[in-house]
Design a protein around this motif. Sequence first.
Motif, PDB file in Angstrom:
ATOM      1  N   ASP A 148       0.434  -0.862  -0.108  1.00  0.00           N
ATOM      2  CA  ASP A 148      -0.188   0.220   0.194  1.00  0.00           C
ATOM      3  C   ASP A 148       0.777   1.020  -0.278  1.00  0.00           C
ATOM      4  N   LEU A 149       1.453   1.555  -1.159  1.00  0.00           N
ATOM      5  CA  LEU A 149       2.126   2.652  -0.959  1.00  0.00           C
ATOM      6  C   LEU A 149       1.390   3.935  -1.245  1.00  0.00           C
ATOM      7  N   HIS A 150       0.418   3.728  -2.527  1.00  0.00           N
ATOM      8  CA  HIS A 150      -0.309   4.728  -3.048  1.00  0.00           C
ATOM      9  C   HIS A 150       0.127   5.890  -3.528  1.00  0.00           C
ATOM     10  N   ILE A 151       1.055   6.100  -4.384  1.00  0.00           N
ATOM     11  CA  ILE A 151       2.068   6.808  -4.965  1.00  0.00           C
ATOM     12  C   ILE A 151       1.392   7.985  -4.762  1.00  0.00           C
ATOM     13  N   GLY A 152       0.372   8.406  -5.757  1.00  0.00           N
ATOM     14  CA  GLY A 152      -0.431   8.942  -5.988  1.00  0.00           C
ATOM     15  C   GLY A 152      -1.186  10.040  -4.943  1.00  0.00           C
ATOM     16  N   ALA A 185      -4.503   5.358  -9.129  1.00  0.00           N
ATOM     17  CA  ALA A 185      -5.260   5.669  -9.136  1.00  0.00           C
ATOM     18  C   ALA A 185      -4.935   5.100 -10.566  1.00  0.00           C
ATOM     19  N   ARG A 186      -3.891   5.902 -11.514  1.00  0.00           N
ATOM     20  CA  ARG A 186      -3.096   5.560 -12.729  1.00  0.00           C
ATOM     21  C   ARG A 186      -1.925   5.041 -12.677  1.00  0.00           C
ATOM     22  N   TYR A 187      -1.411   4.397 -13.653  1.00  0.00           N
ATOM     23  CA  TYR A 187      -0.689   3.995 -14.210  1.00  0.00           C
ATOM     24  C   TYR A 187       0.486   4.684 -14.451  1.00  0.00           C
ATOM     25  N   ASP A 188       0.532   6.257 -14.271  1.00  0.00           N
ATOM     26  CA  ASP A 188       1.379   6.738 -15.126  1.00  0.00           C
ATOM     27  C   ASP A 188       2.020   7.864 -13.391  1.00  0.00           C
ATOM     28  N   PRO A 192       9.269   7.304 -14.275  1.00  0.00           N
ATOM     29  CA  PRO A 192      10.270   6.484 -14.253  1.00  0.00           C
ATOM     30  C   PRO A 192      11.575   6.789 -13.500  1.00  0.00           C
ATOM     31  N   GLU A 193      10.786   8.237 -12.406  1.00  0.00           N
ATOM     32  CA  GLU A 193      12.156   8.177 -11.907  1.00  0.00           C
ATOM     33  C   GLU A 193      11.511   7.235 -10.421  1.00  0.00           C
ATOM     34  N   LEU A 194      10.729   7.204 -10.351  1.00  0.00           N
ATOM     35  CA  LEU A 194      10.169   6.613  -9.218  1.00  0.00           C
ATOM     36  C   LEU A 194      10.395   4.650  -9.201  1.00  0.00           C
ATOM     37  N   GLN A 195       9.999   4.638 -10.291  1.00  0.00           N
ATOM     38  CA  GLN A 195      10.892   3.309 -10.747  1.00  0.00           C
ATOM     39  C   GLN A 195      11.911   3.230 -10.544  1.00  0.00           C
ATOM     40  N   ALA A 196      13.279   3.885 -10.935  1.00  0.00           N
ATOM     41  CA  ALA A 196      14.301   3.557 -10.584  1.00  0.00           C
ATOM     42  C   ALA A 196      14.906   3.765  -9.246  1.00  0.00           C
ATOM     43  N   ILE A 197      14.140   4.429  -8.928  1.00  0.00           N
ATOM     44  CA  ILE A 197      14.203   4.435  -7.279  1.00  0.00           C
ATOM     45  C   ILE A 197      14.076   2.914  -6.214  1.00  0.00           C
ATOM     46  N   LEU A 198      12.666   2.484  -7.078  1.00  0.00           N
ATOM     47  CA  LEU A 198      11.982   1.138  -6.407  1.00  0.00           C
ATOM     48  C   LEU A 198      12.522  -0.052  -7.314  1.00  0.00           C
ATOM     49  N   VAL A 235      -0.106  -0.892 -15.780  1.00  0.00           N
ATOM     50  CA  VAL A 235       1.028  -0.974 -14.220  1.00  0.00           C
ATOM     51  C   VAL A 235       2.206  -2.299 -14.317  1.00  0.00           C
ATOM     52  N   LYS A 236       1.297  -2.610 -14.300  1.00  0.00           N
ATOM     53  CA  LYS A 236       2.550  -4.077 -14.457  1.00  0.00           C
ATOM     54  C   LYS A 236       3.519  -4.480 -14.849  1.00  0.00           C
ATOM     55  N   GLU A 237       4.170  -3.387 -16.861  1.00  0.00           N
ATOM     56  CA  GLU A 237       4.384  -3.311 -17.700  1.00  0.00           C
ATOM     57  C   GLU A 237       5.588  -2.853 -16.344  1.00  0.00           C
ATOM     58  N   ARG A 238       5.525  -1.321 -15.922  1.00  0.00           N
ATOM     59  CA  ARG A 238       6.399  -0.080 -15.125  1.00  0.00           C
ATOM     60  C   ARG A 238       7.079  -1.236 -14.138  1.00  0.00           C
ATOM     61  N   ILE A 239       5.898  -1.887 -13.114  1.00  0.00           N
ATOM     62  CA  ILE A 239       6.446  -2.910 -12.097  1.00  0.00           C
ATOM     63  C   ILE A 239       7.877  -3.963 -12.329  1.00  0.00           C
ATOM     64  N   GLU A 240       7.229  -4.885 -13.526  1.00  0.00           N
ATOM     65  CA  GLU A 240       8.071  -5.813 -14.316  1.00  0.00           C
ATOM     66  C   GLU A 240       8.960  -4.793 -15.083  1.00  0.00           C
TER      67      GLU A 240
END
Length: 392
Positions: A148-152, A185-188, A192-198, A235-240
Amino acid sequence: MFVAAIFALSLLLVWADWQMWKRYLRPLSSAWCRVAGGSLLIAANLLPYIAVAMMWLGDMPTMVPMMWLLTIYTILAVSRLALYAGIFSITNYYAKWAVGIALCTIVAWVLIVGVVRTRKELKVEQTEIFSSRLPESFDGYRIAFFSDLHIGSMTSAEAMCRNVVGVVNSLDADLVVFGGDLVNARYDELTPELQAILGGISSRDGVVAVLGNHDTGVYVKDTVALPIEENTRLVKERIEAMGWRIIDDATVPIARGGDTITLTGIGFSRELLEHRHSANVADSLDLQPIYKGVPSDRFNISVSHMPQLWRKISSLGYGDLVLSGHVHSMQMKMSLGKWRFSPAQLMYDEWSGHYTERASHLYITDGVGSVGFHLRLGAPPEITLLTLRRRE
């Protein structure tokens, strides 16, 4: 039941404000003071309606300010009730105001601490899971679990995510598990910055994840421009792309030495989405196809965003350990020794921490992010380290 309790509380507040107006504001000799006082009370009670309008008419950029409105409303509402408890229950004029103002100040201070401090301070919970079904090679196996990060809805997403990564990596876990609701709520929201961190989270057996209800796109306003299925796929694509492995209604083996255990991830079906807050969602849900071909004689870890599925999983002979999130303790929890209370109890039988029933264990994390308001009271953001122990 929870919605009914909130509605009853709001009615109580309106009644108390009316009493305040009749007894103390309307008799004032200054017309300006009467108008100002009455206007402030009306404005305070309108805040949640403005927030709801923002949520339905706006999109994700309005999420953070909407939650700030609800946060301010909560602080003002509960503090006001504390004030009224003093001035309405004591007859002596000076004593009633002294007690009322003191109560109001204490309550407001506690809530403000929950906003500016508690919701940002990551807490590591540690617990041991004992099972006679655990293979000897997995005795001492360490799982770092968060959800439950709930980034948005985060006010400082990059700073919080860096904190999460640092804490998780410091635990030196054999496996990292994420329990769903990465976005709000949304995939975006997953930039990219948060993807790099996580993507910096690591462990010996990698990072596995399931989706939560917020990851599916069910809260997207314009589902014509962004259909639910498309949001889920992205969402799946960005997580993977972060190097995490999504386990969606599937089971994977985990090997150590000459032994193997299984890990099952429960995805979000349409039925789960429709009844995601129901205590009885599992009654008519058929989970057997998910476990088809999974050896029942092996220790099984099941990851379900929703803890309501625990007993259904256990009844099938799986879920020696079930990991869940979803509830957040509704971001308000009080503990005194073994006694605990949360508004979450009005909706869920199991709502936070470690539960056992027969040979099955359930652990519900309080999550990291916030939903509804920027406030955590007695329920700080949590990362859990679970250590598996073989019991003869």
